[in-house]
Design a protein around this motif. Structure first.
Motif, mmCIF file in Angstrom:
data_model
loop_
_atom_site.group_PDB
_atom_site.id
_atom_site.type_symbol
_atom_site.label_atom_id
_atom_site.label_comp_id
_atom_site.label_asym_id
_atom_site.label_seq_id
_atom_site.Cartn_x
_atom_site.Cartn_y
_atom_site.Cartn_z
ATOM 1 N N ARG D 121 0.825 -1.205 0.000
ATOM 2 C CA ARG D 121 0.000 0.000 0.000
ATOM 3 C C ARG D 121 0.859 1.255 0.000
ATOM 4 N NH1 ARG D 121 -3.384 -0.640 4.124
ATOM 5 N NH2 ARG D 121 -2.273 0.692 5.579
ATOM 6 N N ARG D 124 2.211 1.815 -3.399
ATOM 7 C CA ARG D 124 1.178 2.253 -4.333
ATOM 8 C C ARG D 124 0.898 3.738 -4.154
ATOM 9 N NH1 ARG D 124 -5.303 1.088 -4.062
ATOM 10 N NH2 ARG D 124 -5.744 1.877 -6.151
ATOM 11 N N LEU D 125 0.751 4.157 -2.924
ATOM 12 C CA LEU D 125 0.406 5.554 -2.686
ATOM 13 C C LEU D 125 1.582 6.478 -2.992
ATOM 14 C CD1 LEU D 125 -1.732 5.122 0.567
ATOM 15 C CD2 LEU D 125 -2.514 5.483 -1.795
ATOM 16 N N ARG D 128 1.688 7.007 -6.623
ATOM 17 C CA ARG D 128 0.627 7.932 -7.002
ATOM 18 C C ARG D 128 1.058 9.374 -6.747
ATOM 19 N NH1 ARG D 128 -3.947 10.223 -4.651
ATOM 20 N NH2 ARG D 128 -5.717 10.305 -6.090
ATOM 21 N N GLY D 163 -6.694 11.650 -10.260
ATOM 22 C CA GLY D 163 -7.597 10.637 -9.724
ATOM 23 C C GLY D 163 -8.626 10.204 -10.744
ATOM 24 N N GLU D 166 -6.779 7.865 -13.028
ATOM 25 C CA GLU D 166 -6.498 6.618 -12.314
ATOM 26 C C GLU D 166 -7.765 5.787 -12.197
ATOM 27 O OE1 GLU D 166 -4.093 5.504 -8.271
ATOM 28 O OE2 GLU D 166 -5.765 6.867 -8.014
#
Lengths: 200, 200, 200, 200
Positions: D121, D124-125, D128, D163, D166
């Motif tokens: 996680r 992933r963030l 981003r 976003g 995404e």
DNA sequence: AATGAATGAGAATTCATTCAT
DNA sequence: GATGAATGAATTCTCATTCAT
């Protein structure tokens, strides 16, 4: 499979492995020690380990043999202790205790390994017998000299008294407390002397 | 995870597991025992084992606790042995040896497990302390009564003498020979009596 | 297997299980939640769980359905927001964000479960479609009224703008930071309005 | 435990494992993948897997890192897209969508793993964030050039627009339908351009 | 309705040892 | 002699679900 090293370089590698094995076994115990730990500590590849030893058990047995030889050597009284029986007993006990203080960590591992490895157990018990036989001979001499109670069964008495000493070093190592070895040696010598009927 | 059984059926299953574990541990030792062996012997599924015990270690510790309690119970002398000090010492030693003869196989496994499991080692040493304290109290009484040598350090002396007895049962179990317990108990009682200065 | 409860007592037990499940799923996630956790939290036996639900998956799907219904309900604008298009868009976004703030923990678990459970994934995507369809209808109305740019593909535009909002709530929940929802809603409303060509 | 390979042969084996892992993870998802599947696909023994990776999680994280690096690389616009802002935005979006089309299967698994694995996680963030920062910088430049609306909060706007993109790739992958990427990229570019106030 | 004991398939991981280079 | 990659058997523990009471 494993061979005695023929070159000087080989001898050094084998020695490094033995020394590394002793260190790792003492640190981690037998079960927790991996062959790769030993190789790493000796700065050799894992394959090299097997150039010199057949197995993890084999290198441990080699260490055990060296340990027993050293222990026997270091706890011999011989001519050192003079003719006084009580003094000889005390010196013998003191040396034994002192030898354990030096090698106690490995001894703990031997106890562990002996609990599931027959070869180690045999060596442990054989070594113990040697000590008891020495004590038995000593006691018989004192009986023959009329200094110790001649009615005692020398075998059984020596075995029990040696066991007392053995138990002391084992448990004091287990407990890891800072024991007063002098006082303990005094006490076990006193018991030993009274037990065999030595005149005070 | 593991839980105390709520129903009678659960209690029976848990008892079956304990009994099966004891049997398998004694047969194969701690390391060679698989949880599946225990479950199989108890005629339950592996999952059922984990209904009652968290792990192989946990069920072993439960056995150790029961063992220690039984040993303490069975080796108590109390009012049984009469007032004669030497007789009391002899009875105590004899009971201890006898208790070990009954449970020696499990004891060997405890020694093994204590060599790599801290919880077992702690219990083993704690149990030992209890025995030594009992012996120390007994010795102090005899000193107070003027029967035993008042100059002795009761703690150290009791620890060493108990160690002698402990060592005897451990090693005689290890060696697996048919020992003459009567003679051995006589000899260790004699040593004990002489060591504390009991009049013959 | 599982049955709708017929008695009042049964209904209460089923509700307790649902509430307990929601709490545990939110705390531990789907995978880490055990049926026994749910039963324990609900103060019932494990067997009772299966009186009301076929499986762990089944109770989760029941929660998902309730969640989706509530979300839809709570984010409906209807007559509330007045006739001003921009205001209606803002209110809709604000309600959606607010609804997620209330139920975000369960939503995270739904995302997790959707990644390996087809039934959950279907529900998640179906719910999403409903929202997008609502937005599409809204956009078409504005186009028909000559307020929004009539050249836009309403389907694609609505899907993208809804995705923007969805992504915001998902990631802001993931990140766990204290977001300024007001500012975010303002910004997304501004983007939405400009995107569909709403006069400022 | 796991070690970087020292020899060429080792490097090849490690690469085979990575490639096999990617294939199996994409086919079966994270949870359904067994380490033995990976080893089998790579034509090595299970033990060999653990020569190079500590766990299933560890090899997955290695794949995630490679994935993120490739994604970032492949979606970079740089000098490629010419000076026209709208064209640059379109190219950037198109590349991002295309990169996902190439790696979407693994991405889905990352989303799954991120839902219960903190390390995944976090990565992933973090990835981003890097994308959003790039978009933010781009927007600020356009604002400085007087091409984009200077009153916008660049951070929030960039985050929301990223976003949106995404979310599109995530959901279109989830839905598995054959999307018209051209049209979608056109639409999201249009939204993006209008949102930042780019002159048509 | 409620209980809780019983089930058992299933997967991860370890590490002594081998062997090709 | 030295290297280190490759092997794979072996065992633990979990937990959703069933079912007898």
């Amino acid at each position: 499979m494993s061979a005695a090293p023929v070159t000087e370089r080989g001898r050094r590698t084998r020695d490094r492995l033995l020394e590394a094995a002793r260190a790792v076994f003492e640190e981690r115990g037998f079960l927790e020690t991996r062959v790769s730990d030993i190789a790493e500590r000796a700065n050799v590849a894992i394959g090299t380990f097997y150039t010199y030893f057949d197995s993890k058990d084999a290198i441990f047995v080699a260490l055990v043999d060296a340990f027993i030889a050293a222990l026997y050597e270091q706890s011999h009284v011989g001519e050192v202790a003079g003719p006084d029986p009580r003094q000889r007993i005390r010196t013998s006990n003191a040396r034994f205790v002192e030898a354990f203080r030096r090698h106690g960590n490995l001894y703990g591992v031997i106890v562990q390994a002996a609990s599931f490895n027959d070869e180690v157990r045999r060596r442990r018990l054989a070594s113990r017998s040697v000590f008891i036989e020495r004590a038995t001979r000593g006691l018989r001499q004192l009986q023959a000299q009329g200094v110790a109670d001649p009615t005692l069964d020398a075998d059984v008495t020596a075995a029990l008294l040696c066991g007392m000493v053995e138990n002391f070093v084992e448990r004091s190592h287990d407990l890891g407390l800072p024991f007063d070895d002098e006082a303990a040696v005094d006490a076990m010598t006193e018991i030993w002397a009274r037990a065999i009927g030595l005149a005070p």
